[in-house]
Design an enzyme around this catalytic site. Structure first.
Site: not given
Length: 853
Positions: A119, A259, A261-263, A296
Site C-alpha cells: 500500500e 506503523g 499494515m493490515e494485509n 489493523e
C-alpha cells in the site's frame, strides 16, 4: 527533470480489464529473486483497447498469453499488451533485488528477512499488474527459499501445502479465499521467534493466532497477543463482526515506513507497535501497541472485506477504522483521556495541515504522489467526520448503518458516498449537507456571541461559521456542525446539556428559565473539528474547570487559561511591559494539583501545559521570539506557585504502581525541574530506583530542560544499558533531538556517526531528525537558519534512500507562513535547495512545489 503530473478524482474510470485470480510463485534468492505471476484476465464490456499494466524498478524476463510468447511494449513504467482476446491467461516473469530496495516499498529486506509493503502502489515493484484498489482477485501464492535462513514462509490466507525441495530449500503454498486488491498482498520470509495462541469466535470457530518477532524478543510479544484477542472480542461485541480466516498472523520487522499494515490475515508491523515489556516499554508504548493492533485488526472488515474504489477514497477505510480504534481504546480505558489525545492530534497537527500548503479535503480532488495523502486529515479528521455522524445518528442507528454497509458492499471496492448512503438509509436522517465535510478542505471557524436577558431569564448563543480559502478551494458552503453545549449555573449546577444542530451560516439558539447568566461550556468533547472563537473570561474558564460535567471540557478550559496568559504576555513584551500572570490562573492550576476527586491521568493532562507547537496553531501569525519568553515565564510561574504541592505529589506517588499515577508523578517532576535544577537529585533518585521504562524515561525527560552534569551522566548510563535494544535507543535519540540548547544541532550532526544510527532505518530517522524538526520548536526555528539547513541536508540525503520518510519529516519546513519574514525567507531558500536536487522524488516534488507556490 520532467514534472510529475497530478491525477484527479474527476477523471476516474472503471478498469478496462479485471483479474479474477492470480497465482504468484516467488523464488527468493537475494539479488536473483524471481517472480512468476499467472493471472486470469477478463475484458470488461466491449472495447478494443490494449491491456496496460504498471511496473516500477523491476526487470521483465518474459510475457506469455495463453502459454504463448506475447507481443508487448514497455514505456514509462508501463507494459502494454495488445490482444483481442476477451478472456486469457497472462503469465509475467520478473526479477528484482530486494536487498537494494531502500524505499521499503514492494519486496525488500528488513534486517535479514524478506518483507513486502504494497500500500499504496508497491505491488508494481513486484510484477507488472493492474495495481489499483478496484481490481479484486483471489490470490494463491507459492514461496520458495533457503530453509535454514528462512524457515518461515508466510503469505495471506490459509496455508494449504508445505515441503522441502532440492538444495536445502523449501516451499509453502498459501490461498486467500477472499478477493482483495493488490495493495493487501503480503509476503514475509525469515527466521523468527513465534508466539502462538487461539481464539474462539462467536460462531465457535477456532482461529490460530501467531505473532512473529526477531530472535530473542519472544518475551516482548505477549502484550501484542493479548491486544489482538481483546480486539477480536471487542469487534464481535460492539460491531457484531467476526474474523473469517483460520489463522491470523502478525510479523514485527525493524525496517518499516509506517506503523503497521493490515494485509489480509498477515499484518506486517513496525517493531515499535509489537515489542513491549516493563523494562523497555513505557505506559504510552503499551497503549500504542494495543491501539495499533486493534486498528489493523479492525481493518479486516473496514478496509479489507469492503475496500476503496480509488485512492481518493482512502478515508473510507482509514477514517472509519481510526474511529473504531479510538472507540476500542475508550471502551477499554479512560474515555476522557483517549478523547483528549485525539483532540491534541487534531489541534496540533491536523489544523496545521489545514492552514498549510498541503491542505486537502478528507477526500482529495487531486494527487501527485499517493503516499503524501496518508495524512492526519485523511485519518484523524476522517475519524472526526465519522464521530460526528455517530453523534447525529446515535449508537443504535449508527450500528444499523454499519450493518447495511457490509450487507450491501461486502467484497466490493466502494466510495465514501456509498458509506454515507448506508448511514442515511438505515437512519432516515438526511445527510446531504453533512457530506460537504468530505469535499471541503480547511478548518471551519465558529464564532460565538452570548447575551443574557435578566427580565425574561433567557440566554442566547449566536453561532456563525466560516471556512477560510484553501489551495484550489474558495467560497466554502456552510457545514452541518453538531455543536455540544453545557450551561453551568453560578452555583455550579448543569442547567442544560445539548448537541445543537448548526447548519446555517449564522444561527441563534435561545434557552429559557435561566435565573442568572450561566457559564457556557462550548464545543464540549470537541463535538466537531472546528476552531472555536469565543471571548471567555478568566472567571468563566475557572468555573468550567471546577464544575463542567465533561472531564474533557475541564481540560479544554485549562488549555484556554494557560494560552490566554501566554498570549497576554507576548503582547506585554511587544509593548515593553513587564510580564504578569493573573493570580486566579495560578489558583486554578494549584487546585488541580491539590484535587482529590480528579482522575490522576486527567490531572496529568491538565498539567502538561500547551507546547510551543500547540500555541503556534492558535494564531495566524506568531512572534516566535517573544512566544518563547512568554511561555517560559508562565510555565515557571505556575510551577513555582505549586512547588511544595508538586514535590509532595511526587513523593506521594513514588511507590504507586499505576500508569495514571506515573503520568502525574512524571509531569510534576518535569515542572519542578523548570523551577530549579537542584531537583535533578530527585530525578536521579527516580532513575536509579526505577524498575520500569516509564519512570526511567520520565526522569530523563524532566532533566531534558537543561544540560546539567546529572543529565549528561544519566544519559550516558542509559546509552550503555540499552545500546543493543533499538526501540529504547530511539527514545535516547529523541531526547537528544528535543533538548533546547545552543549546541543541539552540532550534537545531532555528530550522532549521525553513532553506531546505532542509520539513515536506512525509518525509526532512527524519525527519532532523531523528525523529533527535532517537529518537537524542538525554538531550536528548529533558530534565527540563523541552522535548524532549517540541518533538516534540508537530511532530506536531500533521504531523497534517494527513502522518499516516503523524507516527505513525511519535511512538514515543519513547508508550514512557514505563520512566521516572520526573515524566517520565511530562510525556509523558502531551503525548499529551493531541495527543488534543485537531481532526481527529486515525486513525494518531495509535490510538497515542495505546493509550499513554494
Amino acid at each position: 527533470m520532467s514534472q510529475p503530473q497530478a491525477k484527479f478524482l474527476k477523471d476516474y474510470q472503471q478498469p478496462k480489464f479485471k483479474i479474477s485470480h492470480i497465482d504468484l510463485a516467488f523464488s527468493l534468492a537475494g539479488k536473483e529473486t524471481k517472480i512468476i505471476a499467472t493471472s486470469q484476465v477478463v475484458r470488461q464490456e466491449q472495447h478494443d483497447e490494449a491491456l496496460v499494466l504498471v511496473g516500477d524498478e523491476i526487470e521483465l524476463l518474459s510475457v506469455t498469453v495463453d502459454g504463448k510468447a506475447a507481443a508487448f511494449q514497455q514505456k514509462s513504467g508501463e507494459l502494454v499488451i495488445d490482444t483481442s482476446l476477451n478472456e486469457f491467461e497472462l503469465q509475467i516473469t520478473t526479477k528484482l533485488d530486494p536487498e537494494a530496495n531502500t524505499s521499503l516499498e514492494g519486496l525488500y529486506m528488513s534486517d535479514g528477512a524478506y518483507c513486502t509493503q504494497c500500500e499504496a502502489e508497491g505491488f508494481r515493484r513486484i510484477t507488472y499488474f493492474l495495481d489499483r484498489p478496484d481490481v479484486l482477485a483471489i490470490y494463491s501464492v507459492r514461496i520458495e527459499a533457503d530453509k535454514q535462513a528462512f524457515p518461515y514462509l508466510l503469505s495471506n490466507g490459509n496455508l494449504v501445502e508445505a515441503g522441502d525441495t532440492q538444495d536445502g530449500r523449501h516451499f509453502a503454498k498459501w490461498h486467500d479465499p477472499f478477493p482483495k486488491p493488490a495493495y493487501l498482498f503480503a509476503l514475509v520470509a525469515g527466521d523468527f521467534d513465534l508466539l502462538e495462541d487461539r481464539f474462539t469466535t462467536c460462531s465457535n470457530r477456532d482461529v490460530k493466532l501467531q505473532v512473529f518477532v526477531d530472535k530473542g524478543n519472544l518475551n516482548k510479544a505477549h502484550h501484542a497477543m493479548a491486544s489482538l484477542k481483546k480486539s477480536m472480542a471487542w469487534d464481535e461485541t460492539r460491531f457484531n463482526l467476526e474474523y473469517d480466516l483460520d489463522i491470523y498472523m502478525i510479523v514485527a520487522v525493524d525496517f518499516f515506513n509506517m506503523g503497521a499494515m493490515e494485509n489480509k490475515g498477515l499484518n506486517v508491523f513496525n517493531t515499535k507497535f509489537v515489542l513491549a515489556d516493563k523494562a523497555c516499554a513505557t505506559d504510552d508504548d503499551y497503549h500504542g501497541i494495543e491501539s495499533v493492533v486493534g486498528h489493523e485488526y479492525f481493518h479486516n472488515w473496514t478496509g479489507n472485506r469492503v475496500t476503496c474504489r480509488d485512492w481518493f477514497q482512502l478515508s473510507l477505510k482509514e477514517g472509519l477504522t481510526v474511529f473504531r480504534d479510538q472507540e476500542f481504546s475508550s471502551d477499554l480505558g479512560s474515555r476522557a483521556v483517549n478523547r483528549i489525545h485525539a483532540i491534541k492530534v487534531m489541534k496540533n497537527q491536523q489544523f496545521a495541515e489545514d492552514s498549510g500548503p498541503m491542505a486537502h479535503a478528507i477526500r482529495p480532488e487531486s494527487v501527485i504522489e499517493m503516499n503524501n495523502f496518508y495524512t492526519v486529515t485523511v485519518y484523524n479528521k476522517g475519524a472526526e467526520v465519522i464521530r460526528m455522524m455517530h453523534t447525529l445518528l446515535g449508537e443504535s442507528a449508527f450500528q444499523r448503518g454499519m450493518a447495511l454497509y457490509f450487507e450491501r458492499h461486502d467484497g466490493q471496492a466502494v466510495t465514501c458516498d456509498d458509506f454515507v448512503a448506508a448511514m442515511q438509509d438505515a437512519s432516515q436522517v438526511d445527510l446531504t449537507q453533512f457530506k460537504r465535510w468530505y469535499s471541503q478542505a480547511g478548518t471551519p471557524q465558529v464564532e460565538v456571541e452570548e447575551s443574557y436577558d435578566a427580565v425574561n431569564k433567557s440566554y442566547n448563543l449566536t453561532l456563525s461559521q466560516s471556512t477560510p480559502d484553501t489551495p484550489g478551494q474558495t467560497d466554502k458552503l456552510p457545514l452541518h456542525i453538531p455543536f455540544d453545549v453545557e450551561l453551568i449555573s453560578v452555583d455550579g449546577e448543569s442547567v442544560m446539556s445539548e448537541v445543537l444542530s448548526f447548519t446555517e451560516k449564522q444561527q441563534t439558539f435561545s434557552f429559557t428559565g435561566m435565573p442568572s447568566k450561566p457559564a457556557p461550556s462550548l464545543l464540549q468533547n470537541f463535538s466537531a473539528p472546528v476552531k472555536l472563537a469565543f471571548d471567555y473570561s478568566i472567571e468563566q474558564l475557572v468555573h468550567i474547570m471546577r464544575f463542567a460535567t465533561s472531564e474533557v471540557a475541564k481540560w479544554e478550559a485549562s488549555v484556554s487559561l494557560f494560552s490566554q496568559s501566554v498570549w497576554q504576555n507576548v503582547e506585554r513584551l511587544q509593548s515593553k511591559q513587564a510580564m504578569f500572570i493573573d493570580p486566579r490562573i495560578l489558583d486554578a492550576f494549584k487546585g488541580v494539583v491539590l484535587a482529590q476527586e480528579l482522575d490522576k491521568a486527567l490531572m496529568a493532562e491538565i498539567l502538561t501545559l500547551a507546547s510551543a507547537g500547540s500555541l503556534i496553531e492558535q494564531k495566524e501569525t506568531v512572534d516566535l521570539d517573544n512566544l518563547a519568553l512568554a511561555r517560559e515565564f508562565v510555565v515557571l510561574q505556575i510551577a513555582s506557585d505549586c512547588e511544595d504541592e508538586l514535590l509532595a505529589k511526587v513523593r506521594e506517588l513514588n511507590s504507586v504502581d499505576d500508569a495514571s499515577a506515573r503520568a502525574l508523578k512524571n509531569i510534576c517532576l518535569s515542572l519542578l525541574l523548570k523551577i530549579e535544577q537542584s531537583y535533578g537529585e530527585v530525578a536521579k533518585s527516580q532513575f536509579d530506583l526505577a524498575d520500569n521504562m516509564t519512570d526511567s524515561l520520565g526522569a530523563l525527560s524532566a532533566l531534558n530542560c537543561g544540560t546539567s552534569a546529572i543529565r549528561n551522566d544519566l544519559m550516558g548510563q542509559f546509552e550503555l544499558q540499552w545500546i543493543d535494544t533499538p526501540l529504547v535507543m530511539d527514545k535516547w535519540f529523541a531526547l537528544h533531538a528535543t533538548l533546547n540548547s545552543h549546541d543541539c544541532i552540532e550534537k545531532l550532526t555528530s550522532l549521525f556517526e553513532h553506531a546505532a544510527f542509520s539513515f536506512n532505518n525509518p525509526n532512527r530517522v524519525r527519532s532523531l531528525i523528525g523529533a527535532f524538526a517537529a518537537g524542538n520548536t525554538f531550536e528548529f526555528h533558530r534565527r540563523d537558519g541552522q535548524g532549517y539547513q540541518f533538516l534540508t541536508d537530511a532530506i536531500i540525503k533521504l531523497n534517494k534512500l527513502n522518499p516516503q520518510v523524507a516527505a513525511r519529516i519535511i512538514t515543519p519546513l513547508i508550514q512557514f507562513k505563520k512566521f516572520d519574514s526573515q524566517r520565511q525567507l530562510l525556509m523558502r531558500n531551503e525548499l529551493q535547495r531541495i527543488l534543485a536536487t537531481e532526481e527529486l522524488s515525486k513525494d518531495l516534488y509535490e510538497k515542495v512545489t505546493k509550499a513554494l507556490a
